[in-house]
Design a protein around this motif. Structure first.
Motif, PDB file in Angstrom:
ATOM      1  N   THR A   1     -64.213 -56.873  17.436  1.00 27.02           N
ATOM      2  CA  THR A   1     -64.426 -58.508  17.045  1.00 27.02           C
ATOM      3  C   THR A   1     -63.366 -59.276  17.320  1.00 27.02           C
ATOM      4  O   THR A   1     -63.408 -60.565  17.006  1.00 27.02           O
ATOM      5  CB  THR A   1     -64.703 -58.492  15.472  1.00 27.02           C
ATOM      6  OG1 THR A   1     -63.353 -57.885  14.840  1.00 27.02           O
ATOM      7  CG2 THR A   1     -65.580 -57.642  14.977  1.00 27.02           C
ATOM      8  N   GLY A   2     -62.294 -58.511  17.687  1.00 25.99           N
ATOM      9  CA  GLY A   2     -60.985 -59.625  18.432  1.00 25.99           C
ATOM     10  C   GLY A   2     -60.387 -59.945  17.210  1.00 25.99           C
ATOM     11  O   GLY A   2     -59.603 -60.876  17.271  1.00 25.99           O
ATOM     12  N   CYS A   3     -60.297 -59.161  16.311  1.00 24.30           N
ATOM     13  CA  CYS A   3     -59.456 -59.451  14.922  1.00 24.30           C
ATOM     14  C   CYS A   3     -57.962 -59.606  15.209  1.00 24.30           C
ATOM     15  O   CYS A   3     -57.291 -60.021  14.280  1.00 24.30           O
ATOM     16  CB  CYS A   3     -59.897 -58.547  13.624  1.00 24.30           C
ATOM     17  SG  CYS A   3     -59.195 -56.966  13.820  1.00 24.30           S
ATOM     18  N   LYS A   4     -57.437 -58.911  16.127  1.00 26.59           N
ATOM     19  CA  LYS A   4     -56.200 -58.506  16.186  1.00 26.59           C
ATOM     20  C   LYS A   4     -55.243 -57.670  15.450  1.00 26.59           C
ATOM     21  O   LYS A   4     -53.899 -57.719  15.487  1.00 26.59           O
ATOM     22  CB  LYS A   4     -55.233 -59.978  16.471  1.00 26.59           C
ATOM     23  CG  LYS A   4     -55.788 -60.679  17.854  1.00 26.59           C
ATOM     24  CD  LYS A   4     -54.655 -61.790  17.912  1.00 26.59           C
ATOM     25  CE  LYS A   4     -55.008 -62.530  19.338  1.00 26.59           C
ATOM     26  NZ  LYS A   4     -53.973 -63.583  19.579  1.00 26.59           N
ATOM     27  N   SER A   5     -56.009 -57.010  14.538  1.00 25.89           N
ATOM     28  CA  SER A   5     -55.427 -55.928  13.861  1.00 25.89           C
ATOM     29  C   SER A   5     -54.530 -55.076  14.249  1.00 25.89           C
ATOM     30  O   SER A   5     -53.130 -54.866  14.027  1.00 25.89           O
ATOM     31  CB  SER A   5     -56.214 -55.512  12.596  1.00 25.89           C
ATOM     32  OG  SER A   5     -56.524 -56.553  11.678  1.00 25.89           O
ATOM     33  N   CYS A   6     -54.922 -54.227  15.542  1.00 28.43           N
ATOM     34  CA  CYS A   6     -54.325 -53.440  16.056  1.00 28.43           C
ATOM     35  C   CYS A   6     -53.199 -53.929  16.792  1.00 28.43           C
ATOM     36  O   CYS A   6     -52.203 -53.542  16.806  1.00 28.43           O
ATOM     37  CB  CYS A   6     -55.120 -52.764  17.077  1.00 28.43           C
ATOM     38  SG  CYS A   6     -56.222 -53.962  18.152  1.00 28.43           S
ATOM     39  N   TRP A   7     -53.165 -55.062  17.299  1.00 30.81           N
ATOM     40  CA  TRP A   7     -52.157 -55.834  18.280  1.00 30.81           C
ATOM     41  C   TRP A   7     -51.122 -56.108  17.093  1.00 30.81           C
ATOM     42  O   TRP A   7     -49.852 -55.958  17.448  1.00 30.81           O
ATOM     43  CB  TRP A   7     -52.808 -57.247  18.591  1.00 30.81           C
ATOM     44  CG  TRP A   7     -51.568 -58.007  19.297  1.00 30.81           C
ATOM     45  CD1 TRP A   7     -51.229 -57.906  20.471  1.00 30.81           C
ATOM     46  CD2 TRP A   7     -51.332 -59.279  18.727  1.00 30.81           C
ATOM     47  NE1 TRP A   7     -50.141 -59.030  20.669  1.00 30.81           N
ATOM     48  CE2 TRP A   7     -50.316 -60.018  19.650  1.00 30.81           C
ATOM     49  CE3 TRP A   7     -51.158 -59.787  17.509  1.00 30.81           C
ATOM     50  CZ2 TRP A   7     -49.672 -60.850  19.197  1.00 30.81           C
ATOM     51  CZ3 TRP A   7     -50.476 -60.825  17.293  1.00 30.81           C
ATOM     52  CH2 TRP A   7     -49.351 -61.396  18.159  1.00 30.81           C
TER      53      TRP A   7
ATOM     54  N   LYS B   1     -51.797 -55.416  24.422  1.00 33.21           N
ATOM     55  CA  LYS B   1     -51.525 -56.706  24.727  1.00 33.21           C
ATOM     56  C   LYS B   1     -53.061 -57.541  24.788  1.00 33.21           C
ATOM     57  O   LYS B   1     -53.931 -56.593  24.619  1.00 33.21           O
ATOM     58  CB  LYS B   1     -51.229 -56.972  26.389  1.00 33.21           C
ATOM     59  CG  LYS B   1     -52.083 -56.355  27.390  1.00 33.21           C
ATOM     60  CD  LYS B   1     -51.412 -56.623  28.723  1.00 33.21           C
ATOM     61  CE  LYS B   1     -52.496 -55.958  29.907  1.00 33.21           C
ATOM     62  NZ  LYS B   1     -51.846 -56.227  31.180  1.00 33.21           N
ATOM     63  N   TRP B   2     -53.365 -58.822  24.995  1.00 29.18           N
ATOM     64  CA  TRP B   2     -54.351 -59.545  24.907  1.00 29.18           C
ATOM     65  C   TRP B   2     -54.680 -60.051  26.134  1.00 29.18           C
ATOM     66  O   TRP B   2     -54.197 -60.539  26.798  1.00 29.18           O
ATOM     67  CB  TRP B   2     -54.117 -60.801  23.684  1.00 29.18           C
ATOM     68  CG  TRP B   2     -55.169 -60.918  22.902  1.00 29.18           C
ATOM     69  CD1 TRP B   2     -55.869 -62.057  22.866  1.00 29.18           C
ATOM     70  CD2 TRP B   2     -55.786 -59.975  21.736  1.00 29.18           C
ATOM     71  NE1 TRP B   2     -57.081 -61.769  21.655  1.00 29.18           N
ATOM     72  CE2 TRP B   2     -56.806 -60.760  21.374  1.00 29.18           C
ATOM     73  CE3 TRP B   2     -55.456 -58.611  21.587  1.00 29.18           C
ATOM     74  CZ2 TRP B   2     -57.445 -59.920  20.452  1.00 29.18           C
ATOM     75  CZ3 TRP B   2     -56.151 -58.029  20.647  1.00 29.18           C
ATOM     76  CH2 TRP B   2     -57.279 -58.722  19.823  1.00 29.18           C
ATOM     77  N   THR B   3     -56.320 -59.863  26.329  1.00 27.25           N
ATOM     78  CA  THR B   3     -56.775 -60.267  27.575  1.00 27.25           C
ATOM     79  C   THR B   3     -57.360 -61.624  27.506  1.00 27.25           C
ATOM     80  O   THR B   3     -57.595 -62.133  26.492  1.00 27.25           O
ATOM     81  CB  THR B   3     -57.951 -59.358  28.004  1.00 27.25           C
ATOM     82  OG1 THR B   3     -58.872 -59.466  27.050  1.00 27.25           O
ATOM     83  CG2 THR B   3     -57.363 -57.803  27.904  1.00 27.25           C
ATOM     84  N   GLU B   4     -57.816 -62.191  28.629  1.00 31.31           N
ATOM     85  CA  GLU B   4     -58.302 -63.575  28.459  1.00 31.31           C
ATOM     86  C   GLU B   4     -59.713 -63.657  27.981  1.00 31.31           C
ATOM     87  O   GLU B   4     -60.137 -64.558  27.527  1.00 31.31           O
ATOM     88  CB  GLU B   4     -58.246 -63.975  30.102  1.00 31.31           C
ATOM     89  CG  GLU B   4     -56.897 -64.391  30.669  1.00 31.31           C
ATOM     90  CD  GLU B   4     -57.081 -65.113  32.328  1.00 31.31           C
ATOM     91  OE1 GLU B   4     -56.204 -65.116  32.528  1.00 31.31           O
ATOM     92  OE2 GLU B   4     -58.172 -64.814  32.594  1.00 31.31           O
TER      93      GLU B   4
ATOM     94  N   ASN C   1     -60.204 -62.330  25.130  1.00 34.18           N
ATOM     95  CA  ASN C   1     -59.999 -62.309  23.713  1.00 34.18           C
ATOM     96  C   ASN C   1     -60.222 -60.858  23.084  1.00 34.18           C
ATOM     97  O   ASN C   1     -60.823 -60.541  22.003  1.00 34.18           O
ATOM     98  CB  ASN C   1     -60.677 -63.108  23.191  1.00 34.18           C
ATOM     99  CG  ASN C   1     -60.072 -63.451  21.529  1.00 34.18           C
ATOM    100  OD1 ASN C   1     -58.782 -63.502  21.666  1.00 34.18           O
ATOM    101  ND2 ASN C   1     -61.009 -63.781  20.704  1.00 34.18           N
ATOM    102  N   LYS C   2     -59.887 -59.662  24.034  1.00 36.78           N
ATOM    103  CA  LYS C   2     -59.843 -58.508  23.755  1.00 36.78           C
ATOM    104  C   LYS C   2     -58.611 -57.772  23.797  1.00 36.78           C
ATOM    105  O   LYS C   2     -57.737 -58.042  24.459  1.00 36.78           O
ATOM    106  CB  LYS C   2     -61.041 -57.895  24.537  1.00 36.78           C
ATOM    107  CG  LYS C   2     -62.369 -58.447  24.210  1.00 36.78           C
ATOM    108  CD  LYS C   2     -62.988 -57.834  23.311  1.00 36.78           C
ATOM    109  CE  LYS C   2     -64.356 -58.496  23.026  1.00 36.78           C
ATOM    110  NZ  LYS C   2     -65.104 -57.964  21.769  1.00 36.78           N
ATOM    111  N   PRO C   3     -58.602 -56.520  23.054  1.00 39.69           N
ATOM    112  CA  PRO C   3     -57.063 -55.794  23.174  1.00 39.69           C
ATOM    113  C   PRO C   3     -57.300 -54.977  24.439  1.00 39.69           C
ATOM    114  O   PRO C   3     -58.331 -54.543  25.121  1.00 39.69           O
ATOM    115  CB  PRO C   3     -57.337 -55.060  21.930  1.00 39.69           C
ATOM    116  CG  PRO C   3     -58.897 -54.725  21.433  1.00 39.69           C
ATOM    117  CD  PRO C   3     -59.357 -56.206  21.791  1.00 39.69           C
TER     118      PRO C   3
END
Ligand code: SF4
Ligand code: SF4
Length: 274
Positions: free
Chosen positions: A221-227, A236-239, A241-243
């Motif tokens: 879902t692109g929540c960024k918790s893993c990041w 890292k984060w892709t354009e 909006n995915k890890p």
């Protein structure tokens, strides 16, 4: 807001340095935050910590990606251009080295101050624990926290004789710190990239993995918790909006697998090293 990144190795007291700095700033009347960042805790392993200081409440909780000041506790790390990675233009590098700042080969639009914290630590503590031996230099070249505030923070952390020895270290460091000078090399030198976590600072840690995290991007879902939680900044984060995992930085700890709220990351046994 002043963002600070501290580089050191396990055994040099980097985490304690970040705590002492934040506590001393608090005694100075500032708001402060210390963020330790561990890889595997092992003596000699590069480690990174972060500190934020401000006149108002600090609400950010992420790592300091573009520090104003970088503090380097280790003399070998102090020779690396990567120590200046992310440093803001005009930012300050405070290095543990016997070199004068104008002799340091790290380049760019940065300012440099040096102190021989290892010699100071050996003289005052009889051990090469350089954390307090560099905080006196920090106080001198940055202008805060006050030396007395660092002393108070030290005595709170190490009451008694150990505290007194560390206070001797910060006082000597305050006296012996160099002036701040503009970097002699105006351009950054050639260097390997910096991954600011645990073993990832200077090494490829991919051979540590027994299991690899595999991300199902359809579920993500692109929540960024893993990041956010990855201790090695391996995500890292892709354009889109995915890890995306940087495999050379991933040590296979599985924290991202645990933290993903939608179970989009699966741990799979590594058959072939990437
Ligand atoms: S397993 Fe996940 S959390 Fe651990 S280092 Fe690799 S990407 Fe980061
Ligand atoms: S924690 Fe899970 S859902 Fe959130 S960004 Fe990472 S993979 Fe996607």
């Amino acid at each position: 807001m002043i963002g600070i990144r501290i580089h050191g190795r396990g055994g040099q007291g980097g985490v304690t340095a970040s705590r002492l700095l934040a506590t001393a700033a608090y005694y100075d009347g500032m708001y402060s935050q210390a963020i330790p960042m561990y890889g595997t805790e092992r003596r000699g392993a590069p480690l990174t910590c972060f500190v934020r200081l401000d006149d108002v409440r600090v609400r950010e909780r992420e790592l300091v990606h573009e520090p104003d000041i970088v503090l380097v506790l280790d003399p070998l790390l102090s020779t690396r251009q990567t120590m200046a990675d992310g440093l803001k233009p005009g930012g300050l590098l405070i290095l543990n080295t016997s070199l004068k700042p104008e002799e340091v080969q790290i380049g760019g639009d940065i300012r440099i101050a040096t102190v021989d914290a290892t010699s100071i630590a050996l003289e005052t503590l009889k051990r090469p624990i350089t954390n307090t031996a560099i905080l006196g230099a920090f106080s001198k070249v940055v202008g805060y926290p006050k030396l007395e505030s660092i002393e108070k923070a030290i005595m709170k952390q190490f009451p008694g004789r150990i505290g007194e020895m560390n206070i001797a270290a910060i006082k000597m460091s305050y006296e012996k710190a160099s002036e701040v000078v503009q970097a002699t090399n105006t351009e950054p030198m050639e260097s390997e990239s910096l991954a600011v976590g645990g073993y990832g600072v200077l090494k490829d840690v991919s051979s540590w993995r027994v299991f690899s995290p595999v991300i199902d991007l359809d579920k993500c879902t692109g929540c960024k918790s893993c990041w956010l939680y990855c201790p090695e900044t391996a995500i890292k984060w892709t354009e889109e909006n995915k890890p995306e995992i940087e495999w050379h930085k991933c040590k296979g700890c599985g924290i991202c697998v645990t933290e993903c709220p939608v179970k989009a990351i699966e741990f799979k046994r590594v058959e072939v090293r990437r």
